[in-house]
Scaffold this motif. Structure first.
Motif, PDB file in Angstrom:
ATOM      1  N   GLY A 196       0.812  -1.210   0.000  1.00  0.00           N
ATOM      2  CA  GLY A 196       0.000   0.000   0.000  1.00  0.00           C
ATOM      3  C   GLY A 196       0.845   1.259   0.000  1.00  0.00           C
ATOM      4  N   GLN A 197       1.955   1.242   0.757  1.00  0.00           N
ATOM      5  CA  GLN A 197       2.844   2.400   0.786  1.00  0.00           C
ATOM      6  C   GLN A 197       3.502   2.608  -0.580  1.00  0.00           C
ATOM      7  N   ARG A 198       3.898   1.506  -1.231  1.00  0.00           N
ATOM      8  CA  ARG A 198       4.501   1.623  -2.564  1.00  0.00           C
ATOM      9  C   ARG A 198       3.510   2.225  -3.556  1.00  0.00           C
ATOM     10  N   GLN A 199       2.231   1.829  -3.450  1.00  0.00           N
ATOM     11  CA  GLN A 199       1.253   2.394  -4.372  1.00  0.00           C
ATOM     12  C   GLN A 199       1.045   3.878  -4.099  1.00  0.00           C
ATOM     13  N   ARG A 200       1.111   4.288  -2.841  1.00  0.00           N
ATOM     14  CA  ARG A 200       1.017   5.713  -2.508  1.00  0.00           C
ATOM     15  C   ARG A 200       2.183   6.490  -3.136  1.00  0.00           C
ATOM     16  N   ILE A 201       3.375   5.886  -3.119  1.00  0.00           N
ATOM     17  CA  ILE A 201       4.537   6.542  -3.732  1.00  0.00           C
ATOM     18  C   ILE A 201       4.327   6.657  -5.237  1.00  0.00           C
ATOM     19  N   GLY A 202       3.773   5.595  -5.851  1.00  0.00           N
ATOM     20  CA  GLY A 202       3.476   5.653  -7.282  1.00  0.00           C
ATOM     21  C   GLY A 202       2.486   6.759  -7.613  1.00  0.00           C
ATOM     22  N   ILE A 203       1.496   6.962  -6.753  1.00  0.00           N
ATOM     23  CA  ILE A 203       0.517   8.043  -6.964  1.00  0.00           C
ATOM     24  C   ILE A 203       1.183   9.400  -6.773  1.00  0.00           C
ATOM     25  N   ALA A 204       2.032   9.511  -5.750  1.00  0.00           N
ATOM     26  CA  ALA A 204       2.742  10.772  -5.516  1.00  0.00           C
ATOM     27  C   ALA A 204       3.605  11.133  -6.721  1.00  0.00           C
ATOM     28  N   ARG A 205       4.285  10.151  -7.277  1.00  0.00           N
ATOM     29  CA  ARG A 205       5.121  10.388  -8.456  1.00  0.00           C
ATOM     30  C   ARG A 205       4.263  10.852  -9.634  1.00  0.00           C
ATOM     31  N   ALA A 206       3.081  10.231  -9.802  1.00  0.00           N
ATOM     32  CA  ALA A 206       2.188  10.619 -10.896  1.00  0.00           C
ATOM     33  C   ALA A 206       1.693  12.055 -10.727  1.00  0.00           C
ATOM     34  N   LEU A 207       1.550  12.514  -9.481  1.00  0.00           N
ATOM     35  CA  LEU A 207       1.056  13.874  -9.227  1.00  0.00           C
ATOM     36  C   LEU A 207       2.124  14.941  -9.443  1.00  0.00           C
ATOM     37  N   ALA A 208       3.382  14.507  -9.634  1.00  0.00           N
ATOM     38  CA  ALA A 208       4.491  15.464  -9.701  1.00  0.00           C
ATOM     39  C   ALA A 208       4.362  16.435 -10.862  1.00  0.00           C
ATOM     40  N   THR A 209       3.697  16.034 -11.944  1.00  0.00           N
ATOM     41  CA  THR A 209       3.592  16.914 -13.122  1.00  0.00           C
ATOM     42  C   THR A 209       2.317  17.745 -13.115  1.00  0.00           C
ATOM     43  N   ASP A 210       1.589  17.755 -11.992  1.00  0.00           N
ATOM     44  CA  ASP A 210       0.294  18.448 -11.914  1.00  0.00           C
ATOM     45  C   ASP A 210      -0.633  18.004 -13.051  1.00  0.00           C
ATOM     46  N   PRO A 211      -0.908  16.711 -13.142  1.00  0.00           N
ATOM     47  CA  PRO A 211      -1.680  16.199 -14.280  1.00  0.00           C
ATOM     48  C   PRO A 211      -3.155  16.572 -14.178  1.00  0.00           C
ATOM     49  N   GLN A 212      -3.824  16.487 -15.323  1.00  0.00           N
ATOM     50  CA  GLN A 212      -5.273  16.644 -15.354  1.00  0.00           C
ATOM     51  C   GLN A 212      -5.978  15.294 -15.312  1.00  0.00           C
ATOM     52  N   LEU A 213      -5.294  14.254 -15.789  1.00  0.00           N
ATOM     53  CA  LEU A 213      -5.885  12.914 -15.891  1.00  0.00           C
ATOM     54  C   LEU A 213      -4.900  11.874 -15.381  1.00  0.00           C
ATOM     55  N   LEU A 214      -5.390  10.976 -14.526  1.00  0.00           N
ATOM     56  CA  LEU A 214      -4.628   9.790 -14.139  1.00  0.00           C
ATOM     57  C   LEU A 214      -5.267   8.565 -14.777  1.00  0.00           C
ATOM     58  N   ILE A 215      -4.441   7.768 -15.441  1.00  0.00           N
ATOM     59  CA  ILE A 215      -4.886   6.455 -15.909  1.00  0.00           C
ATOM     60  C   ILE A 215      -4.457   5.446 -14.858  1.00  0.00           C
ATOM     61  N   LEU A 216      -5.429   4.836 -14.208  1.00  0.00           N
ATOM     62  CA  LEU A 216      -5.197   3.935 -13.078  1.00  0.00           C
ATOM     63  C   LEU A 216      -5.477   2.510 -13.558  1.00  0.00           C
ATOM     64  N   ASP A 217      -4.400   1.754 -13.843  1.00  0.00           N
ATOM     65  CA  ASP A 217      -4.520   0.430 -14.446  1.00  0.00           C
ATOM     66  C   ASP A 217      -4.483  -0.639 -13.354  1.00  0.00           C
ATOM     67  N   GLU A 218      -5.668  -1.104 -12.953  1.00  0.00           N
ATOM     68  CA  GLU A 218      -5.803  -2.103 -11.865  1.00  0.00           C
ATOM     69  C   GLU A 218      -4.981  -1.674 -10.639  1.00  0.00           C
ATOM     70  N   PRO A 219      -5.170  -0.457 -10.116  1.00  0.00           N
ATOM     71  CA  PRO A 219      -4.257   0.066  -9.098  1.00  0.00           C
ATOM     72  C   PRO A 219      -4.392  -0.580  -7.730  1.00  0.00           C
ATOM     73  N   VAL A 220      -5.472  -1.328  -7.478  1.00  0.00           N
ATOM     74  CA  VAL A 220      -5.648  -1.934  -6.154  1.00  0.00           C
ATOM     75  C   VAL A 220      -5.775  -3.452  -6.215  1.00  0.00           C
TER      76      VAL A 220
END
Length: 543
Positions: A435-459
């Motif tokens: 769960g912590q690793r997935q949070r880091i993956g989400i944090a990394r995705a937010l680094a570019t201030d995106p408008q859209l996240l593609i979440l491929d089977e994230p849980v």
């Protein structure tokens, strides 16, 4: 539900303790576990990662690897304590009296051997002749429901779907007529319709052959559908046990209560925070076709086109979650990878904030990359094991143009945004939970201030309680940042919890689109109805 009788137990586990002697000290993985299995009984063992359920199953098979060992207790198979048996005697029992079905059929099968040889090999090591073993292999492939078993026997594992590979693994387990099957998460990697088929197969094998089954899982819905009795494990110990309906309807232990509360349910309330329709979509896909053909007819001839995505159109607005559902091979991942530029499109168009991604300059292309970010299924493999969490996030921030002097502070802000903190910056991926690793993956995705996240089977790779936390985090981020989500999943209970709208994909096409209320309440397409019917419904199963 069960053929279970008053017959003597075929498996007795009594006060089992398994320890691992590590440089840092002794780790107690299984502590005082006791249970029995009778002929025709299906016993579920549930618990989250690290609870000891898989170590218990491997102890029964005498497959605990060094530095692990059974340090106390008794494991009786047909009246014999296998803990103290010599290895040679245990080899005769393993496969003949007790057999195991593993989670990942791809890794359990040898890619360079035909299926017939692999099923036959399980018998030949116990003295069966080649001719008899190969004849019996065909019978077993037929028994586990593989069409045209004579032809299928000549194929290699890569020529089978995931569900068919799991049937082959079950055939191997049945090769020597065991009394006990131990199934360790055998449906976790499978789509809901294929999962339903495998559960039906196990139920039929129990009814036809009278075998006892130990079914290990973290999916309470599957337990409710299949099992007669259940034991719940937590930190190496059994915290609750009993008939399935009793334990799941009226859990007594706080841990079981928490597990039940975390499970997404098919009758849970739908989201009530749908955003207002936007004039410009964050993402619009128009009549998209993606050709994934690789085989050529000849040196100078064009390949025969194969459209993994065939005429797909969809839109996602600001602050909206569109869930994309369908079985493996339907085109979900091909579509998502085309949106981010990994696959080329053959026809159609993709627009981000109203602007086409086709025929644009490098500056616009980089802007598109920053606007759309990808969060992967496996949080461990998506992180560089040689980089700390901070380094992975800072690398993404550099892509976004953040000055070097601000990288550290901005990385801390992103970790705090996903409910971690500065103390996690200098840790490597192996030091985090899933769960912590997935949070880091989400944090990394937010680094570019995106408008859209593609979440491929994230849980899908996470335990239910961690899964619930990540889903809540995603909702919170969406509310705060007005993010749009393309949420790819085959778990319809999770989709029901997270989505505003749902698109159903089958054989490269969208067969249905609508609000979550429409798709779950009154699906119009037969394929959608099949998916919904195949999804384990916890409440119905224990009603």
């Amino acid at each position: 539900m069960s053929n279970e009788s008053s017959a003597a137990p075929i498996l007795v586990v009594d006060d089992l303790q398994v320890t691992f002697d590590l440089p840092s000290g002794t780790l107690l993985a299984v502590d005082g576990v006791s249970f029995e299995l009778r002929p025709g009984q299906i016993l579920g063992i549930v618990g989250e990662s690290g609870s000891g359920k898989s170590v218990t199953s491997r102890a029964i098979m005498r497959m605990v690897r060094h530095p692990g060992r059974v340090s106390r207790g008794r494991i009786e198979l047909a009246g014999r304590d296998v803990v103290s048996l010599p290895d040679k005697e245990m080899q005769t029992i393993r496969g003949t009296r007790v057999a195991m079905i593993f989670q990942d059929p791809q890794s359990a099968l040898n890619p360079v051997l035909r299926v017939k040889e692999q099923v036959a090999e399980a018998m030949r090591i116990h003295g069966v002749s080649r001719a008899d073993a190969e004849r019996r292999a065909i019978e077993l492939l037929h028994k586990v429901g593989i069409p045209d078993p004579e032809a299928a026997a000549e194929r290699y594992p890569h020529q089978f779907s995931g569900g068919m590979r799991q049937r082959v693994v079950i055939a191997i387990a049945l090769a020597n007529d065991p009394e006990i099957l131990i199934a360790d998460e055998p449906t976790t990697a499978l789509d809901v319709t294929v999962q339903a088929q495998i559960l039906d197969l196990l139920r039929d094998l129990r009814d036809d052959l009278g075998i006892g089954i130990v079914f290990i899982t973290h999916d309470m819905g599957v337990v409710a559908e299949l099992c007669d009795d259940v034991v719940v494990m937590y930190r190496g110990r059994i915290v609750e046990r009993g008939p399935v309906a009793q334990v799941l309807r009226r859990p007594a232990d706080p841990y079981t209560v928490g597990l039940m509360a975390a499970i997404p349910k098919m009758d849970a309330p739908l989201r009530d925070d749908s955003p207002e329709p936007a004039t410009t979509s964050v993402l619009e896909v128009r009549d998209l076709r993606v050709d994934v053909s690789t085989q050529r007819r000849g040196l100078l001839r064009r390949a025969t086109a194969f459209y993994a995505v065939d005429g797909v159109s969809l839109r996602i607005g600001e602050g909206e979650t569109l869930a994309l559902v369908g079985e493996s091979g339907c085109g979900k991942s091909t579509l998502s990878r085309t949106i981010v530029g990994i696959n080329d499109l053959a026809e159609g168009d993709i627009l981000i904030s109203g602007r086409s991604i086709l025929n644009v300059g490098s500056e616009q292309r980089n802007e598109n990359i920053r606007a759309v970010q990808y969060v992967f299924q496996d949080p461990y493999s998506s992180l560089n094991p040689r980089r700390t969490a901070g380094q992975s996030i800072e690398e993404a921030l550099q892509v976004a143009g953040v000055p070097r002097k601000d990288l550290r502070g901005r990385a801390v802000e992103l970790l705090e945004r996903v409910s971690l903190g500065a103390e996690y910056l200098d840790r490597y991926p192996w030091a985090f939970s899933g769960g912590q690793r997935q949070r880091i993956g989400i944090a990394r995705a937010l680094a570019t201030d995106p408008q859209l996240l593609i979440l491929d089977e994230p849980v899908s790779a996470l335990d239910v309680s961690i899964q619930a936390q990540i889903l809540e985090l995603l909702k919170e981020l969406q509310r705060d940042l007005k993010l749009a989500y393309l949420f790819i999943s085959h778990d319809l209970a999770v989709v029901r919890e997270i989505s505003h709208r749902v698109a159903v994909m089958h054989k490269g096409r969208l067969v249905e689109q609508g609000t979550a209320a429409q798709v779950f309440g009154s699906p119009s397409d037969e394929y959608t109805r099949t998916l919904l019917a195949a999804t384990p419904d916890l409440d119905k199963a224990i009603a």
